[in-house]
Design a protein around this motif. Structure first.
Motif, PDB file in Angstrom:
ATOM      1  N   ASP A   1      39.921  39.411  37.183  1.00 37.15           N
ATOM      2  CA  ASP A   1      39.165  39.063  38.387  1.00 37.15           C
ATOM      3  C   ASP A   1      38.340  40.276  38.817  1.00 37.15           C
ATOM      4  O   ASP A   1      38.834  41.148  39.512  1.00 37.15           O
TER       5      ASP A   1
ATOM      6  N   PHE B   1      43.549  42.352  38.540  1.00 34.57           N
ATOM      7  CA  PHE B   1      42.868  42.067  39.796  1.00 34.57           C
ATOM      8  C   PHE B   1      41.714  43.033  40.052  1.00 34.57           C
ATOM      9  O   PHE B   1      41.567  44.058  39.385  1.00 34.57           O
TER      10      PHE B   1
ATOM     11  N   ALA C   1      47.289  40.204  46.416  1.00 35.08           N
ATOM     12  CA  ALA C   1      47.278  40.451  44.966  1.00 35.08           C
ATOM     13  C   ALA C   1      48.604  41.033  44.471  1.00 35.08           C
ATOM     14  O   ALA C   1      49.020  40.763  43.348  1.00 35.08           O
TER      15      ALA C   1
END
Lengths: 291, 364, 361
Positions: free
Chosen positions: C165, C87, A182
């Motif tokens: 996400d 994220f 990420a």
């Protein structure tokens, strides 16, 4: 984390304690004993107090060896660390290439130290060595590690770097692999350049392992013995006489047990000091990661 | 077996993780520890398990001090947030592992493993390795392993938190059934009020390493002793309106006048905080005692069958949970109604002084 | 700002996909309108994160095209697509301050520093991060960290869409409310296209205007929260949305009565007529909150047995046995619950009929 169990577990450690006692503590005591005595022969000795320590601390050749040692370690680290990180960065991240690279890189670490010396002696010999002869004959540069101090240093550093950069690479690579995907994705989306990615993600996340690598490499290079011994035995002249080489010269070469013992203890204190720094730095890194 | 903790303190470095915790767990009881992240739930479980030693205090099992006794000598099983299984062993061997160590007969192991696997619906997966399973199946395996040996103490540390919402819902129902069949003390930690209520039993609400309240779970839900407990034990978070009591009336906010009746009748004059759970607010009048609150819609969230309306009143935010789909424009004026009989009243120190009586709730 | 079109997208992580099951995304063809708040909801492994990565450009799909405002961006990397992503776990540049983190995307794009400072302050104000600007990002709480991640997307004035996400995974339940509300407010304020991936129906339904339900690599329904709740087009949607999910009972049709193992549930005529025309396995479906419990026999009441009652605070869940199947009913807090025998009333307007798992309509 705190763990405890049954006190009987201490018995399991006992054999190790005994072995350490025989292999480390008793010899150390002997060395301390030697360091304060003048010994002529079996049973003939006299207490001299701190005389050997004073002598050794004032020994110019020891000073020279010490500075040589620092210079060597410093130079080696300056090259090994960035080189290791650079290679780790260039390594593939997945696929068969990973194992191929790892195995190739690990080879130098698997070779015994004295063999490394021998390999490089032959490799750099000005008459028949691939490297030595190549430089002399093809490039026309005079290169002889047995005669020219600079060449001896270059050879030693090449040896050390060839031998130990893989350790830095492996550690740095492990650190890099631990960074979650990420972070790279976020950097991509933020439009970060490769340098920014390195500066703000990879380097900070590798800080922990790099500290360990730095300290391990410092200690190791500071204790270097086998390579200069095999290569030139400390020469030409005293140009590659590092601390451990000089120590062996005094203690075994001249059989000056008293000064040798005092020197050992001084050396020991220096190493201990750096071990302590090593430990402190590790502690700080551990906390830094948590905060 | 009964478990009791006496004045447990856990101090790590300069941080106090647990502060003077004393608890009693009855044999065969079901217990929930509710608290936010870092409230000290895991630290407490680890001490109960015998994985950590408290800095001060004692752990007693059936009156016997076991504070220093290693986890291996205690009859305890634990399930973690992460799905922890032996990666190189099949599901069958994973479940069988606690029995193998104690030297149970092979046929008996087989019987027990199959029985537990069936209970957790993983009987068809026994030959697989953990990394061939989905997250839910992995956690089922871990739970099966903890249940296969009839331990006296079963500790579950937010076991469902890493699972999908729907899986969580299913496993929660199944776990309840399983707990009911067992004689062990079950202790289950969670951050979610709904989960705590579903599991029932007794509850321990902790925050910042201290016990805030203990008691039967529905009881604590209906009488949260402090503002903090009400906050931790309400989802959506409980709403507060400050108010002042004069004689037989109270003024909430700047313009809400209510008559004190029922559970609030004898409130002495002074400043209070009035707490209302979101589902006690309504968009239409439900009784003639209802207080009217006029605010502005800040946001409306539709959750299929219900709507969460975020309302600004006096610069504080209230959340209304109303059944059905309520199309509301952001910024619109809105009137919400609340029956004063559903108010939780807290004094200046944040202590509960009046809670809605159960009758009132049942009648509503 | 942008309207995002996915044209015949399919993706497989395998180099040579053969069967349909080799594909993580099977056949995705849909449009995300400019300024919409979308949620992408589905269980783990349904392909929702894969689809998100296709939209953001972190992944190039095996087949199909991605269009932003009609322009093909299928081969463009994420930084060229003007999207931002938040994220599951906070992704921050640890060594920088909050200011540094927020300024980073702008610095990379070479904006003048006065402009950067202005933008960062604007965004910090929106996100309530102003007091933290000089703090090190690593020291923040999880919810503030997620706000910083979001802020790095918002600072870019050219950003077309923000993708999330599962951004609330590491946030405590009480704080989830605040953060979710903040995200919604920002959407109202800035009208950017938001696409929010989650497995949590509450998050999806409360956040989105349109919820996209995915199952095994396919989109099986797109609808408003209300549509999904009231008219699930697939039994999976019925089960997945709602807590607990929809009740399903296998049945046969006998005029306008659905027979479930002897018991009869009366349907309205329109549903019954549609049902008679359909083929395949028939099931009646009803939401737990629409089931009515009666203490005495009533007309059209189906006898059932109470198994268990769960108190969930603001409501109770009653598990009932009917024809060997378990049904769940949801009652408001305070409603008395009988034990033993009850009569279930199925209000015809809330009964749905499914043939082979698909809604009959």
């Amino acid at each position: 984390m705190e763990k405890w169990a049954n006190n009987k577990a201490w018995f399991l450690v006992l054999p190790v304690v005994i072995i350490v006692a025989f292999s480390a503590i008793i010899p150390l005591m002997t060395v301390i004993n030697y360091s304060v005595q003048d010994i002529w022969g079996p049973g003939q000795s006299v207490f001299v107090g701190t005389e050997w320590f004073e002598e050794m601390l004032g020994d110019k050749r020891l000073h020279d060896a010490l500075w040589r040692q620092f210079l060597f370690s410093g130079l080696v680290l300056l090259i090994e660390m960035p080189l290791g990180v650079l290679i780790a960065l260039a390594m593939p991240k997945r696929g068969w290439g990973v194992s191929a690279c790892l195995v190739t890189i690990a080879i130098p670490l698997l070779i015994p130290w004295n063999v490394i010396g021998t390999i490089w002696i032959i490799f750099t010999r000005p008459d028949i060595g691939l490297f030595g002869a190549g430089i002399n004959n093809l490039l026309g540069i005079a290169f002889d590690h047995t005669a020219r101090p600079l060449d001896a240093w270059i050879t030693l550093m090449l040896m050390e770097i060839w031998h130990w950069t893989p350790l830095v690479i492996l550690l740095a690579y492990a650190g890099l692999r631990a960074i979650p995907e990420a972070f790279y994705q976020a950097a991509k989306i933020d439009g970060a350049s490769a340098w920014a990615k390195f500066q703000y993600i990879q380097l900070p996340k590798m800080r922990g392992v790099l500290t360990i690598a730095l300290l391990l490499r410092f200690m190791d290079s500071f204790l270097i013995y086998a390579e200069p011994f095999v290569l030139t035995g400390g020469g030409p002249g005293n140009s590659t006489t590092f601390l451990s080489i000089y120590l062996v010269k005094i203690a075994l070469g001249q059989f000056d047990l008293g000064p040798g013992a005092a020197f050992s203890l001084i050396y020991f204190v220096i190493v201990l000091l750096f071990s302590f720094m090593f430990y402190q730095a590790l502690q700080r890194v551990g906390k830094g990661e948590k905060g | 077996m009964g478990l009791s903790l006496q004045n447990i303190n856990k101090i790590v470095g300069r941080e106090t993780h647990l502060n003077n915790i004393s608890l009693e767990f009855e044999p065969g009881s079901r217990n929930v520890i509710l608290g936010r992240t870092l409230a000290g739930k895991t630290s407490l479980l680890r001490i109960m398990a015998g994985l950590d030693r408290p800095t001060r205090g004692k752990v007693l099992i059936d009156g016997k001090d076991v504070t220093g006794v290693s986890v291996r000598k205690r009859s305890v099983a634990m399930v973690y947030q992460q799905f922890i299984n032996y990666p190189s062993l099949t599901v069958y061997k994973n479940i069988a592992s606690p029995l193998k160590i104690t030297g149970v007969k092979k046929t008996e192991i087989e019987r027990r493993v199959r029985e537990i696997a069936e209970m957790l619906h993983i009987e068809d997966l026994l030959d697989r390795l953990p990394n061939e399973l989905s997250g839910g199946q992995q956690q089922r395996t871990a739970i099966a392993r903890s249940l296969v040996k009839d331990t006296d103490l079963l500790l579950l540390d937010e076991p469902l938190v890493n699972l999908d919402y729907k899986l969580r819902e299913e496993l929660r129902v199944e776990l309840q059934g399983i707990f009911k069949q067992r004689k062990a003390i079950d202790i289950y930690t969670t951050t979610e009020p709904t989960e705590a209520l579903m599991l029932g039993g007794n509850i321990v609400v902790i925050d910042e390493g201290r016990i805030l309240q203990t008691g039967p779970t529905p009881e604590v839900y209906r009488h949260p002793a402090t503002l903090k407990v009400a906050e931790v034990f309400s989802d959506p978070p409980i709403n507060y309106i400050s108010g002042e009591v004069h004689g037989s009336t109270a003024r909430l906010g700047h313009d809400i006048e209510i008559l004190l009746a029922g559970h609030m009748k004898s409130l002495p004059a002074g400043n209070y905080k009035f707490g209302v759970r979101s589902h006690h607010f309504f968009l239409s009048r439900t009784s003639k005692e209802d207080a009217k609150i006029q605010g502005r819609v800040e946001l409306s969230e539709i959750n299929g069958s219900e709507t969460f309306i975020h309302v600004n009143y006096d610069n504080s935010r209230l959340v209304v949970q109303e059944n059905g789909i309520q199309p509301l424009r952001i910024g619109a004026e809105i009137t919400i109604y609340v029956n004063p009989s559903s108010f939780f009243v807290y004094d200046d120190a944040g202590t509960l002084v009046a809670a809605p009586s159960r009758d009132v709730i049942e009648k509503a | 700002m942008a309207r995002i079109e996915l044209s015949e997208i399919a993706h497989s992580y395998l180099p040579n996909p053969k069967e349909e099951s080799d594909y993580a995304l099977k056949q995705i063809h849909n449009t995300w309108e400019d300024g919409g708040a979308y949620a992408l909801l589905g269980p783990s492994g349904c392909g929702k994160t894969t689809l998100l990565n296709v939209i953001s450009g972190l992944l190039t799909p095996s087949n199909g095209r991605v269009l932003y405002d009609g322009k093909d961006v299928s081969r463009l990397p994420p930084e060229k697509r003007n999207i931002a992503q938040v994220f599951q776990f906070p992704v921050l540049y640890d060594t920088m301050t909050v200011f540094g983190n927020l300024a980073f995307p702008l610095q990379n794009r070479g904006l003048p520093s006065s402009k950067i400072t202005q933008r960062v302050h604007e965004v910090a104000e929106i996100l309530d991060l102003t007091p933290f600007l000089k703090k090190r990002a690593a020291g923040l709480a999880a919810d503030a960290k997620q706000k910083v991640s979001l802020g790095r997307g918002l600072v870019r004035s050219d950003v077309a869409a923000i993708l999330f996400d599962e951004p609330l995974t590491v946030i405590d339940p009480q704080l989830k409310w605040d953060l979710r509300r903040k995200i919604k407010e920002i959407h109202e304020q800035l009208k950017l296209t938001f696409i929010y991936v989650t497995h949590d129906q509450v998050e999806a339904l409360t956040f989105a205007d349109k919820v996209v339900i995915m199952y095994e690599g396919e989109i099986i329904q797109i609808g408003t929260p209300q549509e999904l709740f009231e008219n699930p087009e697939h039994t999976f949607v019925g089960y997945f949305i709602g807590s607990p999910g929809m009740n399903f009972l296998e049945c046969t049709l006998d005029g306008n009565v659905a027979r479930v193992d002897g018991a009869g549930i009366t349907l309205d005529e329109k549903t019954a007529a549609l049902g008679l025309k359909a083929s395949g396995k028939l099931e009646v479906g009803i939401r737990p909150m629409y089931l009515k419990l009666r203490f005495e026999p009533v007309e059209g009441g189906v006898p059932a047995q109470v198994q268990a009652v769960e108190d969930q605070g603001s409501y109770k869940i009653v598990a009932l046995t009917l024809a060997g199947k378990t049904l769940r009913a949801r009652l408001p807090e305070g409603k008395p619950v009988p034990d033993g025998k009850v009569w279930l009333v199925f209000p015809p307007q809330w009964i749905r009929l499914f043939a082979d798992g698909r809604l009959i309509k």
